[in-house]
Motif scaffolding. Structure first.
Motif, PDB file in Angstrom:
ATOM      1  N   TRP A  36      37.173  12.917  -8.478  1.00 33.26           N
ATOM      2  CA  TRP A  36      35.549  13.218  -9.084  1.00 33.26           C
ATOM      3  C   TRP A  36      35.618  12.745 -10.488  1.00 33.26           C
ATOM      4  CZ3 TRP A  36      32.120  15.271  -5.950  1.00 33.26           C
ATOM      5  CH2 TRP A  36      32.469  15.689  -4.717  1.00 33.26           C
ATOM      6  N   TYR A  37      34.412  12.469 -10.910  1.00 33.21           N
ATOM      7  CA  TYR A  37      34.425  12.137 -12.476  1.00 33.21           C
ATOM      8  C   TYR A  37      32.967  12.985 -12.629  1.00 33.21           C
ATOM      9  CZ  TYR A  37      37.206   7.955 -12.424  1.00 33.21           C
ATOM     10  OH  TYR A  37      38.381   7.224 -12.315  1.00 33.21           O
ATOM     11  N   TYR A  94      30.356  12.954  -9.993  1.00 29.69           N
ATOM     12  CA  TYR A  94      30.373  11.928  -9.132  1.00 29.69           C
ATOM     13  C   TYR A  94      31.716  11.781  -8.323  1.00 29.69           C
ATOM     14  CZ  TYR A  94      26.472  10.338 -11.923  1.00 29.69           C
ATOM     15  OH  TYR A  94      25.280  10.203 -12.749  1.00 29.69           O
ATOM     16  N   CYS A  95      31.387  11.370  -7.142  1.00 28.92           N
ATOM     17  CA  CYS A  95      32.756  11.293  -6.049  1.00 28.92           C
ATOM     18  C   CYS A  95      33.001   9.887  -6.455  1.00 28.92           C
ATOM     19  CB  CYS A  95      32.432  11.595  -4.651  1.00 28.92           C
ATOM     20  SG  CYS A  95      33.467  11.072  -3.331  1.00 28.92           S
ATOM     21  N   ASN A  96      34.388   9.718  -6.338  1.00 32.09           N
ATOM     22  CA  ASN A  96      34.691   8.033  -6.488  1.00 32.09           C
ATOM     23  C   ASN A  96      35.789   7.842  -5.207  1.00 32.09           C
ATOM     24  OD1 ASN A  96      37.551   6.430  -7.881  1.00 32.09           O
ATOM     25  ND2 ASN A  96      35.649   5.740  -8.376  1.00 32.09           N
ATOM     26  N   ARG A  98      38.552   4.465  -4.578  1.00 28.70           N
ATOM     27  CA  ARG A  98      39.253   3.585  -5.209  1.00 28.70           C
ATOM     28  C   ARG A  98      39.920   2.646  -3.989  1.00 28.70           C
ATOM     29  NH1 ARG A  98      41.606   3.824 -10.971  1.00 28.70           N
ATOM     30  NH2 ARG A  98      39.362   3.856 -11.410  1.00 28.70           N
ATOM     31  N   ASP A 109      35.851   0.136  -6.924  1.00 28.60           N
ATOM     32  CA  ASP A 109      35.445   1.573  -7.222  1.00 28.60           C
ATOM     33  C   ASP A 109      34.026   1.650  -6.676  1.00 28.60           C
ATOM     34  OD1 ASP A 109      37.256   1.678 -10.162  1.00 28.60           O
ATOM     35  OD2 ASP A 109      37.505   3.269  -8.661  1.00 28.60           O
ATOM     36  N   TRP A 111      31.207   4.899  -5.709  1.00 25.50           N
ATOM     37  CA  TRP A 111      30.380   5.913  -6.555  1.00 25.50           C
ATOM     38  C   TRP A 111      29.598   6.640  -5.358  1.00 25.50           C
ATOM     39  CZ3 TRP A 111      33.256   7.389 -10.636  1.00 25.50           C
ATOM     40  CH2 TRP A 111      33.829   6.267 -11.563  1.00 25.50           C
TER      41      TRP A 111
END
Length: 121
Positions: A36-37, A94-96, A98, A109, A111
């Motif tokens: 998460w960001y 924001y869900c991420n 990678r 990445d 999002w």
């Protein structure tokens, strides 16, 4: 491609708790880590926390001891449990995901669309 769909978020009072969920749908993509960001108005997006496939976690200092990330690798889901929320936690989260496309080396990445978390009285 990879699509991330978030759920949760909303308005909570200071000191309260909130949970976010994110589900990834993908094809031919191997996820290395999910997390998460967040982005506050006028600021750059910052890492909140992430978890690798092996379970290793990383958190930004400001949320350590208050936020917990968990994953369900079989279902390609990541969760963020937030407790003892503060007004400064207010942001779009924001869900991420990678990882890499199978057969290729480059890391990408992806999002989610973002979900608003507001901590206020």
């Amino acid at each position: 491609q990879v699509q991330l769909v978030e759920s949760g978020g909303g308005l909570v009072q200071p000191g309260g708790s909130l949970s976010l969920s994110c589900a990834a749908s993908k094809s031919d993509f191997s996820i290395n880590a999910m997390g998460w960001y967040r982005q506050r108005p006028g600021e750059e997006r910052e890492l909140v926390g992430l978890m690798t496939n092996s379970g290793q976690t990383t958190y930004v200092d400001s949320v350590k001891g208050r936020f917990t990330i968990s994953r369900d690798n079989a279902r390609n889901m990541v969760y963020l449990q937030m407790s003892r929320l503060k007004p400064e936690d207010t942001a779009v989260y924001y869900c991420n995901a990678r990882g890499f496309f199978i057969g290729y080396d480059a890391v990408y990445d992806f999002w989610g669309q973002g979900t608003q978390v507001t901590v206020s009285t």
